[in-house]
Design a protein around this motif. Sequence first.
Motif, short mmCIF file in Angstrom:
data_model
loop_
_atom_site.label_atom_id
_atom_site.label_comp_id
_atom_site.label_asym_id
_atom_site.label_seq_id
_atom_site.Cartn_x
_atom_site.Cartn_y
_atom_site.Cartn_z
N UNK A 152 0.82 -1.21 0.00
CA UNK A 152 0.00 0.00 0.00
C UNK A 152 0.86 1.26 0.00
N UNK A 153 2.00 1.21 0.70
CA UNK A 153 2.89 2.37 0.74
C UNK A 153 3.40 2.73 -0.65
N UNK A 154 3.57 1.72 -1.50
CA UNK A 154 3.99 1.97 -2.87
C UNK A 154 2.79 2.25 -3.78
N UNK A 155 1.67 1.63 -3.47
CA UNK A 155 0.47 1.83 -4.30
C UNK A 155 -0.07 3.25 -4.20
N UNK A 156 0.08 3.87 -3.03
CA UNK A 156 -0.42 5.24 -2.85
C UNK A 156 0.23 6.21 -3.83
N UNK A 157 1.56 6.28 -3.93
CA UNK A 157 2.15 7.17 -4.94
C UNK A 157 1.92 6.69 -6.36
N UNK A 158 1.83 5.38 -6.56
CA UNK A 158 1.60 4.85 -7.90
C UNK A 158 0.21 5.23 -8.43
N UNK A 159 -0.70 5.56 -7.53
CA UNK A 159 -2.04 5.98 -7.96
C UNK A 159 -1.99 7.27 -8.78
N UNK A 160 -0.86 7.97 -8.70
CA UNK A 160 -0.68 9.15 -9.53
C UNK A 160 -0.85 8.81 -11.00
N UNK A 161 -0.32 7.66 -11.40
CA UNK A 161 -0.37 7.28 -12.81
C UNK A 161 -1.76 6.79 -13.20
N UNK A 162 -2.45 6.19 -12.23
CA UNK A 162 -3.85 5.86 -12.48
C UNK A 162 -4.65 7.13 -12.69
N UNK A 163 -4.34 8.17 -11.89
CA UNK A 163 -5.01 9.45 -12.05
C UNK A 163 -4.72 10.08 -13.40
N UNK A 164 -3.47 9.94 -13.87
CA UNK A 164 -3.11 10.47 -15.19
C UNK A 164 -3.91 9.77 -16.29
N UNK A 165 -4.11 8.47 -16.16
CA UNK A 165 -4.90 7.74 -17.15
C UNK A 165 -6.36 8.17 -17.13
N UNK A 166 -6.87 8.45 -15.95
CA UNK A 166 -8.25 8.94 -15.85
C UNK A 166 -8.36 10.32 -16.50
N UNK A 167 -7.33 11.15 -16.33
CA UNK A 167 -7.34 12.47 -16.96
C UNK A 167 -7.31 12.35 -18.48
N UNK A 168 -6.70 11.28 -18.96
CA UNK A 168 -6.65 11.02 -20.39
C UNK A 168 -7.92 10.34 -20.89
N UNK A 169 -8.89 10.15 -19.99
CA UNK A 169 -10.15 9.48 -20.32
C UNK A 169 -9.94 8.01 -20.69
N UNK A 170 -8.85 7.41 -20.18
CA UNK A 170 -8.59 6.00 -20.46
C UNK A 170 -8.89 5.14 -19.24
N UNK A 171 -10.18 5.16 -18.88
CA UNK A 171 -10.66 4.32 -17.80
C UNK A 171 -10.46 2.84 -18.14
N UNK A 172 -10.49 2.54 -19.43
CA UNK A 172 -10.37 1.14 -19.85
C UNK A 172 -9.00 0.57 -19.46
N UNK A 173 -7.94 1.35 -19.62
CA UNK A 173 -6.62 0.86 -19.25
C UNK A 173 -6.52 0.62 -17.75
N UNK A 174 -7.08 1.53 -16.96
CA UNK A 174 -7.09 1.35 -15.51
C UNK A 174 -7.85 0.08 -15.14
N UNK A 175 -9.02 -0.09 -15.75
CA UNK A 175 -9.85 -1.26 -15.44
C UNK A 175 -9.18 -2.56 -15.87
N UNK A 176 -8.54 -2.55 -17.03
CA UNK A 176 -7.91 -3.78 -17.52
C UNK A 176 -6.72 -4.18 -16.65
#
Length: 251
Positions: A152-176
């Motif tokens: 979780x300590x690593x996943x918290x900062x890694x969520x930054x990249x999930x947020x970037x994908x959401x900003x790109x409207x690529x929910x599909x990549x996050x979900x996959x």
Amino acid sequence: MLQEPKSGSDGATEIRRPKKATERRNVTSNYLLAIVSVLVGFIATPILTHQLGIQRYGVWALIGSIIPFLELLELGFASVTVTFVGRHLELEEHDKVEATINTSFLILLVLGVVAFIGVAIFTLFLPDIIRTIPKNLVGQAQFLLLLMAFDMALSIPMDTFGGALLALQRFDFVNYTLITVLIAQAVAWVIVLALHGGLVALGIVTVVISLAGQASRIVIVHRLLPWFRLSLRRFDRGLVRTFTTLSGWYS
């Protein structure tokens, strides 16, 4: 990817919208993630319960219910990342996109470290706080808790990249990536249990697969934003106050 922005008669830039194909992929992947989550839980839970036994499964479920609360330490910064990255992408301000992602990553990295230290202290007093854990499983429970906290300590900062994908409207990549992790973990659990592995082995394969899924998002972001670089030099102190102000509302 996002459609190119269009200018209105007044020279203002209109908000980009995802293409129809991307919208369909996003919606489809949302439903698919929900279905896979239910199926994995429906299939894996009886197997874990049977193979681990009541006591060890109880410890597994207990740790699994504690760790997700660490997500609260994101304090809304991941959501702020989505907002600012989307805004700067709209204006094609690549430097500001880089600064936003790097700043968010480092802030969340600090919060991840804080989360791990907090759990480490909690782990020392685990037998006294939760007295229902059998004495012969206390050591395994403590190790498992630290292992999951590290993830979780690593996943918290890694969520930054999930947020970037959401900003790109690529929910599909996050979900996959989430779907792949769920399936891979379920398969790994079955293999570990078939080889008579215990809580520690289950925790190790769970964390390794989880971190691999997080790392895959970095690769995807680099593919979609080839000019992006993760660098300490791109940290912008000036963004910290703005991030903090908005993160309070999201939090």
